[in-house]
Design an enzyme around this catalytic site. Structure first.
Site, PDB file in Angstrom:
ATOM      1  CG  HIS A  66     -25.999  27.867  -3.576  1.00  0.00           C
ATOM      2  ND1 HIS A  66     -25.354  28.473  -2.515  1.00  0.00           N
ATOM      3  CD2 HIS A  66     -27.295  27.744  -3.209  1.00  0.00           C
ATOM      4  CE1 HIS A  66     -26.243  28.714  -1.560  1.00  0.00           C
ATOM      5  NE2 HIS A  66     -27.432  28.271  -1.940  1.00  0.00           N
ATOM      6  CG  ASP A  68     -22.646  31.201  -3.032  1.00  0.00           C
ATOM      7  OD1 ASP A  68     -23.244  30.267  -3.584  1.00  0.00           O
ATOM      8  OD2 ASP A  68     -23.143  32.344  -2.916  1.00  0.00           O
ATOM      9  CG  ASP A  96     -28.841  28.390   1.906  1.00  0.00           C
ATOM     10  OD1 ASP A  96     -28.565  27.922   0.794  1.00  0.00           O
ATOM     11  OD2 ASP A  96     -29.396  29.501   2.068  1.00  0.00           O
ATOM     12  CD  GLU A 129     -28.786  30.955  -4.418  1.00  0.00           C
ATOM     13  OE1 GLU A 129     -30.010  30.959  -4.633  1.00  0.00           O
ATOM     14  OE2 GLU A 129     -28.309  31.296  -3.313  1.00  0.00           O
ATOM     15  CD  GLU A 130     -27.157  32.262  -0.235  1.00  0.00           C
ATOM     16  OE1 GLU A 130     -28.059  33.108  -0.382  1.00  0.00           O
ATOM     17  OE2 GLU A 130     -27.332  31.155   0.311  1.00  0.00           O
ATOM     18  CG  ASP A 153     -30.510  26.645  -2.637  1.00  0.00           C
ATOM     19  OD1 ASP A 153     -30.214  26.662  -1.435  1.00  0.00           O
ATOM     20  OD2 ASP A 153     -30.393  27.630  -3.376  1.00  0.00           O
ATOM     21  CG  HIS A 334     -29.683  33.404   4.376  1.00  0.00           C
ATOM     22  ND1 HIS A 334     -29.940  34.265   3.340  1.00  0.00           N
ATOM     23  CD2 HIS A 334     -29.260  32.258   3.806  1.00  0.00           C
ATOM     24  CE1 HIS A 334     -29.703  33.665   2.189  1.00  0.00           C
ATOM     25  NE2 HIS A 334     -29.289  32.440   2.449  1.00  0.00           N
TER      26      HIS A 334
HETATM   27 ZN    ZN Z   1     -29.289  28.532  -0.897  1.00  0.00          ZN
END
Ligand code: ZN
Length: 361
Positions: A66, A68, A96, A129-130, A153, A334
């Site tokens: 992904h 984003d 990520d 995705e997030e 991912d 994150h």
């Molecule tokens: Zn991810």
């Protein structure tokens, strides 16, 4: 051959392009240009989900990631030290999933350069995705030709193969109350905050067992200190890798809300939505055994792991594909501590390369 210097350059270039969920136009354009230059055909849908194809022989294979990133993720300044890339500490790094994107781009570049036999490749890069797999959910998956693939991912060093992922329910509720002056005549009111608190108090939340979790993540209500609140909204979720456990947990959260409403002589509106459906593979599942062999060929011992998180792989699997999530090398995703070692990314790229090339028999 996987070229570490080029892989690092690609990664640094991608993380310098801001791409918070919902603002993917710039990164999509960059990816489109890079894939186009490598000779792939590229299609972007209205949301900027990207599907690119590299011709080859045999059965098509999917490579997914992904584009984003989470916040704080604007103006990322990557710092490279001793072979490890970090942010400057004020933002996430965006490994990520830009480590996943860089791995895919490096594998493609290397295939285009060396021209070994390989299957047709379908590259899918999703948006948002997030935000709850919104890009993958909106993607027209029926257009994909591949029935099997990997999603780059998952964090951790090379070798992680995510063989099971949970199903998840989203639970939203509005607890109604009745407004009244808190000093003059509180007995005329029904306190929606107290009713909601009773409901939450009676829920089992947190980690319920090794494959089941639940959370109330948002509670909002009340307008003034001296008014009995007439409305509280709650948003929560439940996840489990066992569907029956998920359904029981969701039902018990709904019942806790309804029981509190009855107890306080009021009403509650509850909405439950299945966010995504889980999957469970074993080492006998074709994609898992291919990937395990690829790990060993790349000199890495495969690790079959469960996850408590959903990813785009859940959506592909729900549509009948067989896609496992595998590592792209990042750690601390994150958070502002997020980092990735170049050697891990390179090993992940080697695993994917071995996997792709092994599919030509
Ligand atoms: Zn991810």
């Amino acid at each position: 051959m996987i070229n570490e210097t080029r892989l690092l350059d690609t990664f640094l270039a991608l993380v310098r392009i801001d791409s918070p969920s919902g603002e993917e136009a710039a990164i999509a354009q960059e990816l489109e240009a890079r894939l186009h230059k490598l000779g792939l055909t590229v299609e972007l849908d209205a949301m900027h989900n990207l599907v690119a194809r590299l011709p080859g022989q045999g059965t098509p294979f999917l490579l997914a990631a992904h584009m984003d990133t989470v916040m704080p993720g604007r103006g990322i300044k990557p710092v490279v030290e001793d072979g490890v890339v970090r942010s400057d500490g004020t933002t996430i790094l965006g490994a990520d999933d830009k480590a996943g994107l860089s791995v895919i781009l490096e594998v493609l570049q290397s295939l285009v350069e060396d021209q070994p036999p390989h299957p047709p490749l379908e590259v899918v890069v999703t948006v948002q995705e997030e935000r709850g797999l919104l890009g993958a959910k909106a993607l027209d998956i029926s257009r994909l030709q591949a029935k099997m693939g990997v999603s780059l991912d998952s964090g951790g060093p090379a070798g992680a193969i995510v063989v099971s992922a949970p199903s998840a329910d989203l639970i939203s509720a509005v607890m109604h109350g009745k407004a009244a002056h808190a000093g003059a005549n509180p007995e005329l009111g029904i306190n929606a905050i107290v009713a909601a608190a009773d409901a939450i108090h009676n829920m089992r939340l947190g980690r319920l067992d090794e494959e089941t979790t639940a959370n109330i993540g948002i509670i909002q209500g009340g307008t003034a200190r001296n008014i009995v609140p007439d409305r509280v909204t709650l948003a929560g979720e439940a996840r489990s890798r066992q569907l029956a456990k998920l359904e029981a947990q969701t039902a018990s959260m709904v019942e806790a809300l309804q029981a509190a409403a009855r107890q306080h002589k009021t009403t509650v509106d509850v909405e439950v939505k299945r966010s995504y459906t889980g999957y469970a593979f074993t080492e006998k599942t074709a994609i898992v055994s291919h990937l395990m062999a690829a790990c060993r060929a790349a000199g890495v011992e495969p690790r079959l792991v469960p996850t408590g998180g959903g990813s785009d792989a859940n959506i592909f699997n729900t549509h009948g594909l067989q896609v496992v999530n595998t590592s792209m090398g990042a750690a601390g995703e994150h958070t502002t501590e997020e980092c990735v070692a170049l050697s891990d990314m390179a090993t992940c790229a080697n695993v994917v390369m071995h996997c792709v090339r092994s599919l030509i028999s």
